[in-house]
Design a protein around this motif. Structure first.
Motif, PDB file in Angstrom:
ATOM      1  N   ALA A 162     112.890  20.942 -27.103  1.00 31.32           N
ATOM      2  CA  ALA A 162     113.308  22.248 -26.603  1.00 31.32           C
ATOM      3  C   ALA A 162     114.427  22.162 -25.579  1.00 31.32           C
ATOM      4  O   ALA A 162     114.826  23.177 -25.019  1.00 31.32           O
ATOM      5  N   PHE A 163     114.949  20.977 -25.302  1.00 25.51           N
ATOM      6  CA  PHE A 163     115.958  20.831 -24.256  1.00 25.51           C
ATOM      7  C   PHE A 163     117.350  21.224 -24.767  1.00 25.51           C
ATOM      8  O   PHE A 163     117.699  20.997 -25.926  1.00 25.51           O
ATOM      9  N   THR A 164     118.136  21.782 -23.871  1.00 27.21           N
ATOM     10  CA  THR A 164     119.527  22.069 -24.183  1.00 27.21           C
ATOM     11  C   THR A 164     120.341  20.771 -24.149  1.00 27.21           C
ATOM     12  O   THR A 164     119.921  19.787 -23.532  1.00 27.21           O
ATOM     13  N   PRO A 165     121.510  20.740 -24.772  1.00 25.41           N
ATOM     14  CA  PRO A 165     122.369  19.560 -24.680  1.00 25.41           C
ATOM     15  C   PRO A 165     122.676  19.183 -23.231  1.00 25.41           C
ATOM     16  O   PRO A 165     122.774  17.999 -22.899  1.00 25.41           O
ATOM     17  N   GLN A 166     122.816  20.186 -22.373  1.00 22.09           N
ATOM     18  CA  GLN A 166     123.114  19.901 -20.971  1.00 22.09           C
ATOM     19  C   GLN A 166     121.997  19.101 -20.311  1.00 22.09           C
ATOM     20  O   GLN A 166     122.250  18.118 -19.608  1.00 22.09           O
ATOM     21  N   LEU A 167     120.758  19.537 -20.544  1.00 21.40           N
ATOM     22  CA  LEU A 167     119.633  18.825 -19.939  1.00 21.40           C
ATOM     23  C   LEU A 167     119.488  17.428 -20.533  1.00 21.40           C
ATOM     24  O   LEU A 167     119.215  16.459 -19.820  1.00 21.40           O
ATOM     25  N   ASN A 168     119.685  17.305 -21.832  1.00 24.82           N
ATOM     26  CA  ASN A 168     119.632  15.978 -22.448  1.00 24.82           C
ATOM     27  C   ASN A 168     120.702  15.057 -21.864  1.00 24.82           C
ATOM     28  O   ASN A 168     120.462  13.868 -21.643  1.00 24.82           O
ATOM     29  N   ASN A 169     121.895  15.595 -21.614  1.00 26.73           N
ATOM     30  CA  ASN A 169     122.961  14.783 -21.022  1.00 26.73           C
ATOM     31  C   ASN A 169     122.614  14.339 -19.612  1.00 26.73           C
ATOM     32  O   ASN A 169     122.918  13.214 -19.202  1.00 26.73           O
ATOM     33  N   GLU A 170     121.973  15.225 -18.856  1.00 27.09           N
ATOM     34  CA  GLU A 170     121.551  14.842 -17.512  1.00 27.09           C
ATOM     35  C   GLU A 170     120.526  13.715 -17.561  1.00 27.09           C
ATOM     36  O   GLU A 170     120.535  12.807 -16.720  1.00 27.09           O
ATOM     37  N   LEU A 171     119.658  13.777 -18.547  1.00 28.56           N
ATOM     38  CA  LEU A 171     118.661  12.711 -18.701  1.00 28.56           C
ATOM     39  C   LEU A 171     119.328  11.383 -19.050  1.00 28.56           C
ATOM     40  O   LEU A 171     118.916  10.323 -18.564  1.00 28.56           O
ATOM     41  N   SER A 230     106.813  26.383 -30.624  1.00 27.08           N
ATOM     42  CA  SER A 230     107.647  25.821 -29.612  1.00 27.08           C
ATOM     43  C   SER A 230     108.964  26.495 -29.446  1.00 27.08           C
ATOM     44  O   SER A 230     109.367  27.303 -30.219  1.00 27.08           O
ATOM     45  N   GLN A 231     109.672  26.338 -28.576  1.00 25.49           N
ATOM     46  CA  GLN A 231     110.989  25.984 -28.131  1.00 25.49           C
ATOM     47  C   GLN A 231     111.576  26.951 -27.135  1.00 25.49           C
ATOM     48  O   GLN A 231     111.533  28.136 -27.301  1.00 25.49           O
ATOM     49  N   THR A 232     112.139  26.387 -26.068  1.00 20.43           N
ATOM     50  CA  THR A 232     112.741  27.203 -25.026  1.00 20.43           C
ATOM     51  C   THR A 232     114.076  26.639 -24.650  1.00 20.43           C
ATOM     52  O   THR A 232     114.314  25.461 -24.783  1.00 20.43           O
ATOM     53  N   PRO A 233     115.025  27.456 -24.171  1.00 23.80           N
ATOM     54  CA  PRO A 233     116.387  27.002 -23.923  1.00 23.80           C
ATOM     55  C   PRO A 233     116.491  25.835 -22.978  1.00 23.80           C
ATOM     56  O   PRO A 233     117.034  24.817 -23.321  1.00 23.80           O
ATOM     57  N   ASP A 234     115.972  25.940 -21.755  1.00 22.45           N
ATOM     58  CA  ASP A 234     116.188  24.845 -20.802  1.00 22.45           C
ATOM     59  C   ASP A 234     114.970  24.693 -19.928  1.00 22.45           C
ATOM     60  O   ASP A 234     114.771  25.398 -18.970  1.00 22.45           O
ATOM     61  N   SER A 235     114.124  23.778 -20.305  1.00 27.19           N
ATOM     62  CA  SER A 235     112.914  23.543 -19.531  1.00 27.19           C
ATOM     63  C   SER A 235     112.802  22.074 -19.243  1.00 27.19           C
ATOM     64  O   SER A 235     113.070  21.254 -20.079  1.00 27.19           O
ATOM     65  N   ARG A 236     112.352  21.752 -18.050  1.00 26.81           N
ATOM     66  CA  ARG A 236     112.121  20.352 -17.713  1.00 26.81           C
ATOM     67  C   ARG A 236     110.733  19.930 -18.150  1.00 26.81           C
ATOM     68  O   ARG A 236     110.284  18.862 -17.824  1.00 26.81           O
ATOM     69  N   SER A 237     110.002  20.803 -18.799  1.00 28.00           N
ATOM     70  CA  SER A 237     108.665  20.497 -19.288  1.00 28.00           C
ATOM     71  C   SER A 237     108.685  20.402 -20.796  1.00 28.00           C
ATOM     72  O   SER A 237     108.746  21.400 -21.481  1.00 28.00           O
ATOM     73  N   PRO A 238     108.641  19.187 -21.358  1.00 26.74           N
ATOM     74  CA  PRO A 238     108.680  19.041 -22.810  1.00 26.74           C
ATOM     75  C   PRO A 238     107.552  19.758 -23.507  1.00 26.74           C
ATOM     76  O   PRO A 238     107.620  20.020 -24.671  1.00 26.74           O
ATOM     77  N   ARG A 239     106.442  20.041 -22.779  1.00 24.86           N
ATOM     78  CA  ARG A 239     105.336  20.718 -23.421  1.00 24.86           C
ATOM     79  C   ARG A 239     105.563  22.233 -23.495  1.00 24.86           C
ATOM     80  O   ARG A 239     104.796  22.948 -24.062  1.00 24.86           O
ATOM     81  N   VAL A 240     106.625  22.738 -22.844  1.00 26.27           N
ATOM     82  CA  VAL A 240     106.884  24.164 -22.840  1.00 26.27           C
ATOM     83  C   VAL A 240     107.968  24.457 -23.850  1.00 26.27           C
ATOM     84  O   VAL A 240     109.073  23.983 -23.724  1.00 26.27           O
ATOM     85  N   GLN A 241     107.662  25.242 -24.835  1.00 28.65           N
ATOM     86  CA  GLN A 241     108.598  25.428 -25.922  1.00 28.65           C
ATOM     87  C   GLN A 241     108.622  26.880 -26.324  1.00 28.65           C
ATOM     88  O   GLN A 241     107.658  27.603 -26.162  1.00 28.65           O
TER      89      GLN A 241
END
Length: 524
Positions: free
Chosen positions: A438-447, A39-50
């Motif tokens: 795999a989400f960045t802090p920015q994406l987690n904050n948006e969520l 897994s893991q990728t910097p900023d993806s809206r797909s939790p299955r993509v890592q």
């Protein structure tokens, strides 16, 4: 050690880019094998993509052949290749079983590893599809037939089973619904092959065995279907015909495979077909399904594996096709882990489940099947979305074939932060799954901002906590949405995710405004 071993140490970790790996698919096994992917990728809206960190090591798979029957030792073994440690092509792993291989056998019927308990019984769950048991249920409907998997360009990878010649007699198999029998036979020409892909009334499987380790095993699936039906559709007073250790149909199938007897195998299947037809016609199967209030995990896995093998597995290489400059890899949460999440959140058939970053739709389909709830997913990867649509179509057909009524499924393409249908359904969701590892802090904050609109009591399941450890409500952070969340940390066992075989932690955050209200009232 796996990539997420770093997480067990509780500190930061670094990514080591390697070749992307897609979760492999073991086609039809009585006990479904685990898979490994990373897994893991910097900023993806797909939790299955890592992001990638490939594990090239393969764990051997444990198996038990029908030939281990002490009463029937074969003088020869049906020439089905054994499993190797590493396979050149992706392989489906819908099961979270632990597997190791120590036998060179054919038509393996393997013991299932211990799995977590399924969801609690749900008195409101209606499991039986009335349509599937009606006259209408016997009419042809579109689905992917097993023969389509082993014919065409792949035909050369198979040979006739039981040492027969190229052309073999068909083997028909009756499912528990009113649908016509499934036929296992090698298609002769393109006209026949086209019919196989179009209508359930001509549903056929090739009676073949693979020449190597990666391909679909028709004979195995016959055994698996019969055992699943025997375990879940047969009333107790009729069970001896299937389960008797000497004369039962299941024992006869194992013995036939052990002595490589096509005649004995066909006779056992014929007797099974007669018994199922009789029990369906006299209403015994319908009565038992009507009294059933939950599906166990092996039953769910069997159906999901059939769907995956017919839709995703033949096209799994498409999941490797990413945009230039990325090193994403496709990874999934496995059924045992998901089933345990359903149990922990007490998800019921009357509720709404949402998977943000649903990949090829496995979890969405599992929720609809195992729980019977309204189930939503959103994914932005085009290739994964295409496979999810194929799975959803086959899912509806397979549920009808098995006589089951799943919950409604909705698979949405696009960014889950922007899709209006997802934004709206989150307002009434009861359980939301977010594989945000795999989400960045920015994406987690948006969520987190979307949590404001969720209803009280909604549970958000994630691999990373949205609430920092030690967080306290204070005057300076009074307006933070995370103050609305009450978080529990949970552990998952090994072989729960596709990218590693070690365990880890996950979090269940419940929207609960009481603590914030207590602080406002000076009680905290």
């Amino acid at each position: 050690m796996g990539f997420f071993d770093h997480l067990q140490k509780g500190g930061a970790f670094s990514l080591q880019p390697q070749k992307a790996q897609v979760r492999k698919v073991v086609q039809t096994r009585p006990a479904l094998p685990k898979s490994k992917s990373t897994s893991q990728t910097p900023d993806s809206r797909s939790p299955r993509v890592q992001s990638s960190s490939e594990r090239s090591r393969k764990t051997p798979l444990q198996s038990r052949s029908a030939s281990t029957d002490p009463e029937a030792r074969p003088s020869k073994r049906l020439n089905t290749p054994t499993r190797g440690r590493k396979r050149p092509t992706p392989e489906q792993r819908l099961s979270s079983d632990d597997d190791t291989s120590d036998s060179d056998v054919s038509f393996e019927v393997r013991k299932r590893a211990r799995t977590s308990a399924s969801a609690e019984p749900d008195p409101e769950r209606r499991l039986r599809s009335l349509k599937a048991f009606s006259e209408e249920g016997s009419r042809p409907f579109k689905m992917v037939h097993a023969a389509a998997i082993t014919s065409g360009q792949k035909a050369g990878k198979f040979k006739a089973a039981f040492g027969a010649e190229e052309k073999t007699k068909p083997i028909f198999l009756q499912y528990p619904s009113a649908s016509q029998k499934e036929k296992y036979v090698r298609p002769i020409d393109d006209d026949v092959r086209n019919m196989l892909i179009s209508y359930s009334s001509l549903l056929r499987y090739e009676c073949v065995v693979p020449r190597d380790n990666d391909e679909f095993r028709s004979i195995d699936e016959i055994v698996q279907v019969i055992e699943t039906v025997a375990d879940n559709y047969i009333p107790a007073e009729e069970a001896d015909e299937f389960n008797n250790e000497t004369t039962g149909i299941k024992r006869r199938l194992r013995r036939a495979l052990a002595v490589v007897s096509e005649t004995q195998f066909r006779e056992a299947v014929d007797d099974y077909n007669k018994a199922i037809t009789r029990l369906r016609e006299n209403g015994s199967i319908a009565k038992l399904l009507d009294a059933t209030q939950r599906m166990n995990l092996p039953w769910v896995e069997r159906i999901l594996t059939q769907i995956y093998a017919r839709t995703v597995s033949p096209r799994v290489e498409s999941l490797r096709q990413y945009e230039n400059g990325t090193d994403n890899v496709y990874g999934e949460l496995l059924p045992r882990f998901i089933s345990n999440i359903f149990k922990e959140t007490k998800l019921k058939s009357s509720q709404v489940f949402v998977d943000l970053g649903s990949g090829v739709g496995n979890v969405v389909l599992q929720a609809a099947l195992e729980i019977g709830c309204e189930s939503w997913g959103c994914e932005m990867m085009a290739n994964a979305c295409d496979l999810a649509d194929l799975q959803q179509s086959e899912f509806k057909a397979r549920c009808r074939l098995w006589g089951l009524l799943p919950g409604k499924t909705h698979l949405v393409r696009g960014d889950f932060l922007e899709q209006e249908s997802i934004v709206n359904v989150l307002k009434r969701a009861d359980v939301v799954l977010i594989n945000n590892q795999a989400f960045t802090p920015q994406l987690n904050n948006e969520l987190i901002n979307h949590f404001l609109d969720m209803k009280e009591g909604c549970q958000i399941v994630s691999l990373k906590s949205f609430v920092p450890a030690g967080h306290k409500i204070q005057s300076r952070n009074l307006n933070s949405p995370i103050n609305l969340l009450k978080v529990q940390q949970k552990n998952y066992w090994s072989n729960s995710v596709s990218w590693t075989d070690v365990g880890g932690t996950y979090f269940i955050a419940t929207k609960d405004s009481s603590r914030l209200q207590a602080f406002a009232n000076g009680l905290l």
